[in-house]
Design a protein around this motif. Structure first.
Motif, PDB file in Angstrom:
ATOM      1  N   THR A 344      16.425  16.214 -76.483  1.00 52.13           N
ATOM      2  CA  THR A 344      14.982  16.007 -76.674  1.00 52.13           C
ATOM      3  C   THR A 344      14.304  17.276 -77.180  1.00 52.13           C
ATOM      4  OG1 THR A 344      14.650  14.103 -75.219  1.00 52.13           O
ATOM      5  CG2 THR A 344      12.814  15.625 -75.438  1.00 52.13           C
ATOM      6  N   LEU A 348      12.677  17.838 -81.024  1.00 53.79           N
ATOM      7  CA  LEU A 348      11.278  18.261 -81.140  1.00 53.79           C
ATOM      8  C   LEU A 348      11.163  19.544 -81.957  1.00 53.79           C
ATOM      9  CD1 LEU A 348       9.884  17.532 -77.554  1.00 53.79           C
ATOM     10  CD2 LEU A 348       9.382  16.291 -79.678  1.00 53.79           C
ATOM     11  N   VAL A 353       7.842  21.044 -83.368  1.00 54.87           N
ATOM     12  CA  VAL A 353       7.168  21.100 -82.073  1.00 54.87           C
ATOM     13  C   VAL A 353       7.904  22.113 -81.201  1.00 54.87           C
ATOM     14  CG1 VAL A 353       6.425  19.806 -80.050  1.00 54.87           C
ATOM     15  CG2 VAL A 353       6.497  18.688 -82.297  1.00 54.87           C
ATOM     16  N   VAL A 373       8.723  24.183 -75.044  1.00 52.12           N
ATOM     17  CA  VAL A 373       9.787  23.267 -75.468  1.00 52.12           C
ATOM     18  C   VAL A 373      11.129  24.010 -75.468  1.00 52.12           C
ATOM     19  CG1 VAL A 373      10.703  21.873 -77.363  1.00 52.12           C
ATOM     20  CG2 VAL A 373       8.252  21.815 -76.830  1.00 52.12           C
ATOM     21  N   CYS A 581      11.344  20.046 -71.038  1.00 52.64           N
ATOM     22  CA  CYS A 581      10.020  19.602 -71.522  1.00 52.64           C
ATOM     23  C   CYS A 581       9.147  19.380 -70.292  1.00 52.64           C
ATOM     24  CB  CYS A 581      10.124  18.330 -72.370  1.00 52.64           C
ATOM     25  SG  CYS A 581      10.952  18.560 -73.950  1.00 52.64           S
TER      26      CYS A 581
END
Length: 642
Positions: A344, A348, A353, A373, A581
């Motif tokens: 994940t 991202l 991100v 992140v 996250c």
């Protein structure tokens, strides 16, 4: 351990193939159940989730037309062409399976589930004892950390399931939620122990503990007591009692302390692995509003300014040139990241991100500056103590009950599994043990989990044991009889990270485990204390009556300095990665998602998987992941009903 239903019984087998099929179907993996629709509920959303049929009849072994593998797609054809989705779920692991089930229950929603791994058809994911065959296989991501200076410059292998069901299809099946204090310590509104208990219960059907205050009775996730017993289990219990450890009849009952020895319940249904795929996804794959893509890698999330509008994906079986394709959201749709604590944050970061400065250095255009992140990676590191049995007890270990002297599967074990769903093939080995607060514990919460295995490790690194046994099998050698104490830092303090290496989505990220990097050295102290406690148990009257010395660490490893060196050279993962996250209220302090799991500064995208867990609970993280996904699904259903 990949069993063939007919030929595995041996040349003397008198069962017909039809009988074998019937036996297999009777074991629970192919028995599909529905949630009781008549029970009254206090919450409209919770009521709707419970009333939704969790399964529909589907023949065993049928690969639904809604699961589209790359090989089944036309060359260079986008399997989502001409479609727009209300939800695109990135990752078909445990959380993704829960979400796919709950969200597709509304026939007015169009759901796309994208999984990088294959469909869950391997018998190794069904038979609990066969999970060791999945390590380093095509159903595993084959991830390693970077070289860890604090761990004798070693790279640590991190088992991660790459298949529908994710790591719930490849783990040790232990079901342990942690304690109420774990969830209260998160400090996130709506996620306290009082808030989450009902979601644990909603998801669960417990076959053996009938206590409605603690356990569920009609949820999709089956939980039961282990269905294999060995006299060494009772020996361990007697030894634990002898040295003053109290008994614990239910490690998931928050009305009493977690500390004690006892049986760890497992996510199984009559001896068959009860993973996310079997419990949530397989029963509903024929829903017309659910499309599942396997063998498909999401390379980035697509944004229009700060709003997610879809995903970019590719599959080499459709395009050997890794042609990028897109799947689009409807105007009010959402992307749900459910790819786990490694992938994940990696996806991202590929999507812009993350930390702006770090992304710009790699030529990635930033979408949202969220430095948290990939930070806050947490795990439960482990070491082990192993001892052989006395000669007169040779042949009494779990490994002896599975394998014969030449390394072949025992017919008795196969028949016990096929006929009754019991016996050694139902066991991952570590379903009895203890939770203890050592001198390094904080606030009295157990910092150490002891997993007692009635079989002897062949290598200080637990995973390498199975590699060594493979060599034994080739040479026709017997697995030596013995026992193992796997010692797990259950509430570890060390924190690592997951960082993108380049803008190539097929290059694995840089993973720093964070093992033993906590200030004050509490994790090292927990594991060192664990070795001392395991040796104390081994030297008790009960356990010493069956053991013959110590193989690992070895009796010459006696001083604290020597024990710490052993720990650094043999520490390994117990497969509980979380936190990258992090859920919270302040992105400036490293939080990534808010209490509703929305990524700060963005719209149309949420994270729903173990990566949102702020602080690792003192248990196995699969139970918490299901709870998070159930609660998230209710949020999304409630949003559309309001």
């Amino acid at each position: 351990m990949a069993l063939r239903l007919h030929s595995s019984c041996g040349t003397g087998c008198r069962h017909s193939r039809r009988q074998h099929t019937a036996l297999s179907n009777s074991m629970g993996g192919g028995i599909l159940k529905q949630v009781n629709q008549n029970q009254s509920k206090s919450s409209i959303t919770r009521s709707r989730l419970r009333k939704t049929p969790i399964s529909t009849a589907m023949p065993r072994g049928v690969n639904s037309r809604h699961i589209v593998s790359a090989a089944a797609s036309q060359i260079n054809a986008n399997p989502t062409e001409g479609k727009k989705f209300d939800y695109i779920i990135v990752g078909g692991g445990l959380a993704g399976c829960v979400l796919a089930n709950r969200l597709s229950a509304d026939p007015n929603l169009n759901i796309l589930l994208v999984e990088a791994g294959p469909d869950n058809t391997s018998r190794n994911t069904k038979i609990p004892a066969a999970f060791t065959r999945i390590f380093r296989s095509d159903l595993d991501w084959n991830l390693f950390t970077e070289r860890q200076q604090a761990l004798a410059d070693r790279q640590v292998y991190l088992p991660r399931g790459k298949v529908l069901g994710g790591s719930s299809s490849t783990n040790a099946t232990l079901y342990m939620r942690g304690s109420s204090d774990d969830y209260d310590s998160w400090g996130v509104d709506g996620w306290s122990s009082k808030d989450v208990l009902e979601w644990f219960k909603l998801a669960e059907t417990n076959a053996d503990i009938k206590d409605p205050a603690v356990h569920g009775t009609d949820g999709p996730m089956h939980v039961e007591n282990p269905r294999y017993n060995n006299f060494l289990h009772q020996t361990f219990f007697e030894a634990a009692k002898e040295i003053g450890i109290p008994a614990n009849s239910d490690f998931n009952d928050w009305r009493h302390k977690q500390e004690g020895y006892g049986t760890f319940q497992v996510t199984q249904d009559k001896g068959v692995r009860a993973d996310g795929y079997r419990e949530y996804l397989r029963p509903i794959v024929n829903r017309n509003n659910l499309q599942i893509l396997t063998g498909t890698s999401v390379t980035k999330v697509l944004f229009d300014q700060k709003k997610a509008i879809g995903v970019q994906f590719t599959t080499e079986e459709v395009s050997t040139m890794r042609e990028r394709m897109t799947a689009e959201l409807k105007a009010d749709g959402e992307v749900i990241m459910s790819s786990g604590s490694i992938h994940t944050p990696h996806i991202l970061q590929l999507s812009g991100v993350g930390d702006d400065a770090a992304l710009l250095e790699l030529g990635i255009r930033p979408t949202a500056n969220i430095p948290g992140v990939g930070k806050n990676l947490q795990d439960q590191p482990a070491v082990l103590v192993a001892s052989p049995l006395k000669r007169e007890l040779d042949g009494k270990s779990l490994s002896d009950h599975i394998y014969n002297a030449s390394g072949g599967l025992r017919k008795r074990a196969i028949l016990a599994y096929l006929l009754f769903g019991k016996g050694p093939l139902t066991s991952t080995g570590c379903d009895r043990g203890a939770m203890l607060a050592t001198d390094a514990a904080e606030g009295g919460a157990p910092d150490l989990q002891i997993r007692f295995v009635p079989g002897m490790a062949l290598d200080p690194d637990g995973v390498s044991t199975y590699t060594r046994f493979g060599k034994f099998q080739k040479e026709g050698k017997k697995w030596p009889s013995g026992v193992t104490f796997q010692l797990v830092a259950a509430r570890a303090h060390g924190q690592g990270s997951v960082c993108i290496k380049s803008d190539d989505p097929f290059e694995s990220p840089l993973i720093n485990s964070g093992y033993l990097n906590d200030q004050g050295g509490k994790d090292l102290a927990t594991l060192r204390n664990g070795i001392h406690i395991a040796r104390k148990i081994a030297s008790s009257k009960a356990m010493s009556s069956v053991l013959d010395g110590e193989l690992f660490p070895g009796e010459d490893i006696s001083t604290d300095n020597a024990i710490e060196e052993y720990i650094r050279k043999s520490i390994h993962s117990s497969n509980a990665l979380v936190g990258t996250c992090r859920m919270g209220a302040n992105p400036e302090s490293g939080d990534v998602v808010d209490k509703d799991l929305r990524i700060f500064g963005l719209t149309g995208i949420r994270v729903v998987d173990a990566s949102v867990i702020p602080k690792i609970p003192g248990g196995q993280t699969g139970a918490a992941t299901v709870m998070i996904a159930e609660k998230a699904a209710a949020m999304l259903v409630g949003k559309r009903e309001s």
